[in-house]
Design a protein around this motif. Structure first.
Motif, PDB file in Angstrom:
ATOM      1  N   VAL A 102       0.846  -1.198   0.000  1.00 57.97           N
ATOM      2  CA  VAL A 102       0.000   0.000   0.000  1.00 57.97           C
ATOM      3  C   VAL A 102       0.882   1.249   0.000  1.00 57.97           C
ATOM      4  N   ALA A 103       1.918   1.251   0.827  1.00 56.43           N
ATOM      5  CA  ALA A 103       2.818   2.408   0.909  1.00 56.43           C
ATOM      6  C   ALA A 103       3.512   2.675  -0.425  1.00 56.43           C
ATOM      7  N   ARG A 104       3.900   1.606  -1.132  1.00 53.08           N
ATOM      8  CA  ARG A 104       4.553   1.790  -2.441  1.00 53.08           C
ATOM      9  C   ARG A 104       3.613   2.468  -3.433  1.00 53.08           C
ATOM     10  N   VAL A 105       2.352   2.068  -3.432  1.00 53.29           N
ATOM     11  CA  VAL A 105       1.379   2.688  -4.337  1.00 53.29           C
ATOM     12  C   VAL A 105       1.212   4.158  -3.993  1.00 53.29           C
ATOM     13  N   LEU A 106       1.069   4.443  -2.708  1.00 50.94           N
ATOM     14  CA  LEU A 106       0.907   5.840  -2.294  1.00 50.94           C
ATOM     15  C   LEU A 106       2.152   6.665  -2.612  1.00 50.94           C
ATOM     16  N   GLN A 107       3.330   6.064  -2.493  1.00 52.61           N
ATOM     17  CA  GLN A 107       4.566   6.768  -2.808  1.00 52.61           C
ATOM     18  C   GLN A 107       4.626   7.123  -4.296  1.00 52.61           C
ATOM     19  N   GLN A 108       4.113   6.256  -5.148  1.00 53.97           N
ATOM     20  CA  GLN A 108       4.085   6.556  -6.580  1.00 53.97           C
ATOM     21  C   GLN A 108       3.231   7.798  -6.846  1.00 53.97           C
ATOM     22  N   TYR A 109       2.066   7.861  -6.194  1.00 56.71           N
ATOM     23  CA  TYR A 109       1.209   9.041  -6.366  1.00 56.71           C
ATOM     24  C   TYR A 109       1.860  10.283  -5.778  1.00 56.71           C
ATOM     25  N   ARG A 110       2.543  10.117  -4.665  1.00 60.94           N
ATOM     26  CA  ARG A 110       3.229  11.260  -4.057  1.00 60.94           C
ATOM     27  C   ARG A 110       4.293  11.813  -5.004  1.00 60.94           C
ATOM     28  N   ALA A 111       5.032  10.922  -5.644  1.00 59.79           N
ATOM     29  CA  ALA A 111       6.072  11.351  -6.586  1.00 59.79           C
ATOM     30  C   ALA A 111       5.457  12.121  -7.754  1.00 59.79           C
ATOM     31  N   ILE A 112       4.335  11.637  -8.249  1.00 61.35           N
ATOM     32  CA  ILE A 112       3.645  12.326  -9.349  1.00 61.35           C
ATOM     33  C   ILE A 112       3.236  13.730  -8.923  1.00 61.35           C
TER      34      ILE A 112
END
Length: 106
Positions: free
Chosen positions: A83-93
């Motif tokens: 879950v954290a990896r998915v959220l990190q991808q959105y954060r990077a965007i």
């Protein structure tokens, strides 16, 4: 060793409820019995807490195991990492978008 793959839709759906987020927060600090979790939520019945835990367990965010006469709930770190990896991808965007906006405004 049991491998846990999570369904992100189920994980985020289960996190949409404040009680489940609180349960997840509590068991991320230390594993707890269903009774301990029910004591922390006096406005809910034991059965209601058990249902919330089932939703979290079905989405693989928590693990339930029996220790004697208690059912102990603990966080599933592998699922939380997914879950954290998915959220990190959105954060990077969004960080990149805000950086571009900041550059345009200067």
């Amino acid at each position: 060793m049991v491998e846990y793959t999570i369904n992100l839709d189920a994980a985020f759906s289960s996190l949409a409820d404040a009680t489940r987020r609180d349960i997840l927060n509590r068991v991320s600090m230390r594993p707890q019995s269903i009774g301990e979790l029910a004591e922390a939520h006096t406005h809910l019945t034991f059965a209601a807490i058990a249902k919330h835990i089932t939703v979290l367990q079905d989405s693989k965010l928590v693990i339930k195991k029996r220790e004697g006469r208690y059912q102990i709930i603990s966080v599933n770190p592998k699922a939380m990492n997914q879950v954290a990896r998915v959220l990190q991808q959105y954060r990077a965007i969004w960080d990149a978008r805000f950086d571009r906006l900041d550059s345009l405004l200067k």
